[in-house]
Scaffold this active site. Structure first.
Site, PDB file in Angstrom:
ATOM      1  N   CYS A   1       1.915   8.892  -7.954  1.00  0.00           N
ATOM      2  CA  CYS A   1       2.697   8.901  -6.617  1.00  0.00           C
ATOM      3  C   CYS A   1       3.949   8.098  -6.793  1.00  0.00           C
ATOM      4  CB  CYS A   1       2.064   8.579  -5.437  1.00  0.00           C
ATOM      5  SG  CYS A   1       2.761   9.356  -3.893  1.00  0.00           S
TER       6      CYS A   1
ATOM      7  N   HIS B   1      -1.571  12.605  -5.593  1.00  0.00           N
ATOM      8  CA  HIS B   1      -2.575  11.731  -5.971  1.00  0.00           C
ATOM      9  C   HIS B   1      -3.859  12.519  -6.430  1.00  0.00           C
ATOM     10  CE1 HIS B   1      -1.303   8.228  -3.670  1.00  0.00           C
ATOM     11  NE2 HIS B   1      -0.492   9.182  -2.823  1.00  0.00           N
TER      12      HIS B   1
ATOM     13  N   GLU C   1      -6.263  11.504  -7.973  1.00  0.00           N
ATOM     14  CA  GLU C   1      -7.824  10.672  -7.750  1.00  0.00           C
ATOM     15  C   GLU C   1      -8.409  11.213  -6.779  1.00  0.00           C
ATOM     16  OE1 GLU C   1      -4.702   9.582  -6.946  1.00  0.00           O
ATOM     17  OE2 GLU C   1      -4.544   8.274  -5.165  1.00  0.00           O
TER      18      GLU C   1
HETATM   19  N1  GLN Z   1       6.524   5.382  -1.277  1.00  0.00           N
HETATM   20  C1  GLN Z   1       6.458   6.746  -2.124  1.00  0.00           C
HETATM   21  C2  GLN Z   1       7.038   7.858  -1.164  1.00  0.00           C
HETATM   22  O1  GLN Z   1       6.651   7.732   0.180  1.00  0.00           O
HETATM   23  C3  GLN Z   1       5.244   6.876  -2.711  1.00  0.00           C
HETATM   24  C4  GLN Z   1       4.071   7.058  -1.955  1.00  0.00           C
HETATM   25  C5  GLN Z   1       2.714   7.044  -2.571  1.00  0.00           C
HETATM   26  O2  GLN Z   1       2.570   6.299  -3.461  1.00  0.00           O
HETATM   27  N2  GLN Z   1       1.898   7.343  -1.938  1.00  0.00           N
HETATM   28  O3  GLN Z   1       7.387   8.749  -1.662  1.00  0.00           O
END
Ligand code: GLN
Length: 542
Positions: A386, A513, A515
């Protein structure tokens, strides 16, 4: 006679929070599922937030994301991993949701003429949700964990609802388990039972007589404390179960099974005893325990003080490691320390690979970018998740493409090169709750990429939780400079990137994600790829 279905198990907690109710819930679910029953698990969180999405990981640990885009308590992650199933967002109920819907009903006029009160309106709403979910999902067993501790003011309406629920459906359909802590005094080494006794008394004062007590303790519960707890709880000795510290949470179901917890449930419900099929699970636990090849992984993030902030990633590493005979050793690195000069990058030399962790808010971003650069230049394996993927793109844009000042708009809204930016549909949003790109969606993997080969499928579904995206204007330039885009969303957003294998044995970063959907019996292929590369192997060879 089994009576009608579904059956309900309610799990309450005493003495302390974080006492292991979530693992007990997940474990019992697994044990029932291993007997051929269908099982759902629900977490009730008595806080007023509508969901966990707006809470800091420092306070509550990771925000878990469901397939349908719910931002939930991390216990749902345990449930999904133990039950090997996807749960919908309805499996996390909060006080906020309950009040929101009661107040909406009141405004609509549904309660016309009535004074709307905690009892019966709030408690009815709680009971309806539990019943409705059981009906909607059609499960044999619904296990409901009530967050917090008996005696908390916030938890009272839920306990009252659960008490009424038992009366309404009748004793052959509900089973109450109380999980409480028996601390060991460091001076005398004694297992103390008084806190458990008090919390059981408190539960009974509310009107709930537990059917079993699960005692969290450091070492196996001794006879005398067991006898005392049984006596004060008005239960036979066999209904007091020891849940002592074991090497891994994945062993807890086996521990509870040995002591006959599921048999108690079968007995109370008048069900014929079934033998559980736990072969695969036992196999996994043994592999996890015997995995001996050590690899060191730097975990670079900014919520590293509370390890629960990244719990699904840690568990995903364990799943992959168990399958490969690898034992990942984690070196937690606070990205903020790097950026304020309190830590240098020499740790990169000491590790076999790095994971750049998800996150929000610009603190720590530069520390992560500096780490990515060093890891890339040293040709060490890297997995970015992410925010980790977004910052890998920023690093590439700055140092390979030579775009000076390139950044994510999250850190610098005025950057000359917003390689990561808000897309138009995110710009108009002024409410932060539930407005990110959330949940699972299809990702098309590009033929010939390492990621495509590792997944072994053309289309995958992984879960998202983010606001920013790779800016489409920069995609051609990034590709020309050598960055490979291995996964696309149906509407042309970048989902997964990798570097050519001649440059790095494993450099992969994912917007979703990955995971969240890793399970003990089906680890995520990219975590496996990272560990193979970290141990000096070729991820594509196996
Ligand atoms: N802050 C970033 C976004 O909002 C990544 C979010 C995250 O790592 N879950 O796109």
């Amino acid at each position: 006679m089994a009576g009608e279905w579904p059956k309900y198990v309610f799990i309450t907690g005493g003495v302390l929070s974080s006492v292991g109710k979530g693992i007990t819930t997940a474990s019992l679910g697994l044990l029932l599922k291993a007997r051929g029953y269908s099982v759902g698990a629900v977490k009730i969180d008595p806080y007023i937030n509508v969901d966990a999405g707006t809470m800091s990981p420092f306070a509550h640990g990771e925000v878990f994301v469901t397939e349908d885009g719910g931002e939930t308590d991390l216990d749902l992650g345990h449930y999904e991993r133990f039950l090997h199933t996807n749960l919908s967002k309805k499996h996390n109920i909060t006080t906020g949701q309950i009040y929101l819907s009661v107040i909406e009903k009141e405004r609509r006029g549904d309660y016309l003429g009535q004074t709307v009160q905690v009892i019966p309106h709030i408690t009815n709403e709680i009971k309806e949700r539990i019943r409705g979910l059981a009906k909607e999902t059609g499960v044999d067993f619904l296990i409901v964990e009530i967050g917090g501790t008996v005696g908390d003011i916030e938890g009272l309406p839920f306990l009252e609802a659960v008490r009424q629920f038992g009366l309404e459906v009748g004793p052959r359909k509900v089973f109450y388990i109380h999980v409480a802590l028996a601390p060991v005094l460091s001076t005398t080494g004694e297992q103390k039972t008084k806190p458990v006794q008090h919390s059981v008394q408190e539960l009974r004062r509310i009107g709930i007589q537990p059917d079993a007590i699960v005692v969290r303790t450091q070492r196996p519960l001794e006879d005398e404390p067991r006898r005392k707890i049984a006596l004060y709880s008005s239960l036979p000795l066999s209904h007091v179960i020891s849940n002592h510290d074991v090497d891994t949470i994945y062993r807890v179901p086996l521990l509870l099974e040995e002591q006959g917890l599921t048999a108690l449930v079968e007995e109370k419900f008048g069900l014929k005893k079934r033998e559980p099929e736990l072969g695969d699970w036992i196999d996994f636990v043994e592999k996890l325990q015997s995995a001996s090849r050590r690899v060191r992984i730097a975990m670079v993030g900014k919520y590293v003080k509370l390890r629960d902030s990244y719990i699904s990633i840690v568990e995903a590493l364990k799943h992959a490691g168990a399958h490969l005979g690898i034992k990942p050793e984690l070196l937690w690195v606070e990205a903020t320390d790097i950026e304020r000069g309190a830590r240098d990058l020499s740790f990169v030399e000491e590790v076999d690979a790095a994971i750049i962790l998800p996150g929000f808010g610009k603190r720590g971003f530069e520390g992560k970018i500096a780490t990515i650069r060093r890891v890339r230049e040293e040709r060490k394996p890297l997995l970015g998740i992410c925010l980790g993927m977004q910052l890998a793109v920023v690093e590439y844009a700055r140092n390979v493409l030579g775009l000076e000042g390139a950044n994510t708009a999250e850190a610098d809204p005025n950057t000359p090169h917003p390689v990561i930016d808000l897309l138009p549909w995110q710009r108009g949003i002024d409410r932060l709750g539930g407005t990110m790109r959330l949940g699972a969606s299809p990702i098309k993997l590009v033929e010939g990429t390492m990621v495509r080969t590792l997944y072994g499928r053309e289309v995958i579904y992984e879960r998202h939780r983010h606001r920013y995206e790779v800016n489409p204007d920069y995609i051609p330039k990034l590709q020309e400079a050598g960055l490979i885009i291995s996964g696309w969303s149906p509407d042309g957003l970048v989902e997964i990137i990798e570097l050519p294998r001649r440059e790095n044995p494993f450099f992969v970063a994912t917007q979703p994600h990955i995971e969240y959907k890793s399970r003990p019996l089906s680890p995520n292929p990219l975590f496996k790829g990272l560990l193979i590369a970290a141990s000096g192997g070729d991820p594509l060879a196996s």
